[in-house]
Design a protein around this motif. Sequence first.
Motif, mmCIF file in Angstrom:
data_model
loop_
_atom_site.group_PDB
_atom_site.id
_atom_site.type_symbol
_atom_site.label_atom_id
_atom_site.label_comp_id
_atom_site.label_asym_id
_atom_site.label_seq_id
_atom_site.Cartn_x
_atom_site.Cartn_y
_atom_site.Cartn_z
ATOM 1 N N SER A 3 0.870 -1.159 0.000
ATOM 2 C CA SER A 3 0.000 0.000 0.000
ATOM 3 C C SER A 3 0.907 1.207 0.000
ATOM 4 N N MET A 47 -6.779 2.125 13.565
ATOM 5 C CA MET A 47 -6.934 0.747 13.104
ATOM 6 C C MET A 47 -8.196 0.605 12.262
ATOM 7 N N THR A 48 -9.206 1.396 12.577
ATOM 8 C CA THR A 48 -10.457 1.344 11.824
ATOM 9 C C THR A 48 -10.363 2.143 10.530
ATOM 10 N N SER A 49 -9.763 3.325 10.612
ATOM 11 C CA SER A 49 -9.761 4.203 9.442
ATOM 12 C C SER A 49 -8.702 3.815 8.413
ATOM 13 N N THR A 50 -7.608 3.245 8.867
ATOM 14 C CA THR A 50 -6.570 2.797 7.923
ATOM 15 C C THR A 50 -6.360 1.334 8.251
ATOM 16 N N ARG A 51 -5.684 0.627 7.407
ATOM 17 C CA ARG A 51 -5.385 -0.747 7.770
ATOM 18 C C ARG A 51 -3.874 -0.924 7.729
ATOM 19 N N ASP A 53 -0.077 -2.398 8.097
ATOM 20 C CA ASP A 53 0.491 -3.716 7.821
ATOM 21 C C ASP A 53 1.112 -4.312 9.079
ATOM 22 N N SER A 77 -8.342 -9.181 13.845
ATOM 23 C CA SER A 77 -7.684 -9.036 12.546
ATOM 24 C C SER A 77 -6.440 -9.903 12.517
ATOM 25 N N VAL A 79 -3.502 -8.464 11.641
ATOM 26 C CA VAL A 79 -2.409 -7.502 11.552
ATOM 27 C C VAL A 79 -1.361 -7.877 12.604
ATOM 28 N N ASN A 128 -5.040 -16.207 7.419
ATOM 29 C CA ASN A 128 -6.369 -15.751 7.812
ATOM 30 C C ASN A 128 -7.116 -16.955 8.370
#
Length: 230
Positions: A3, A47-51, A53, A77, A79, A128
């Motif tokens: 990203s 954590m909610t608005s961006t993800r 790495d 998650s 992450v 995952n």
Amino acid sequence: MLSHEGRSVVLVVEDEPSYQEALNIGLTVEGFVVLGASNLAQARQLMTSTRPDLVLLDVMLPDGSGIDYCREIFDSSRVPVIMVSARTSEVDIVLGLEIGAADYVTKPYRLRELVARMRAVLRRPITNDDDETITFGDVRIDLVRRTVAKQGIEVELSRKEFDLLALFASRLGQVVTRDVCLDTLWWGLELTDTRTLDTHVKRLRQKIESDPANPRHLLTIRGVGFRLDA
Ligand code: CA
């Protein structure tokens, strides 16, 4: 992981301004995109608005415990989290609890070592819920729970042994060079004695091979490295 034009995004949760600033500058120079949070509330928002790495997470934060938050991230998650603790006594707590941390560092740390560990964590296979195990022969590796079972019976591995096996398993059928092993497990630091790697491989064979003297899965590729065959 890809990203921001190929740069990894790292969320730094740290309430000490001097550390936050040093990491912001140092990690940006190293090619990371750095998001800073000085408490858990800000961290949750980011954590909610961006993800991100990767998350660097301090243990002691003004509005709560990094240990609890690590467990929260792990539950919601995949992450990876590197815990940052101020005292070695905290490391024992971090390691003793199954909070899903990918790694930990103790303050004060060297930026070079931290970055090496961050890169190592980012190189680990992404898992995952649908794909958290790797199986070969009668051995089953659970990458999320960090457990290994042979013929359904759990095998006890040290942290390094597990990381090494997970590294081989992520490249099943491919040669993993000694350099990659050393870089991933010892964070690129100079090992005074590289036979340590061979010792770990030997111990792994004793635990996962039916006949450790004649391994069928974990093979040595002389002069190059190792290969895990299914
Ligand atoms: Ca703190």
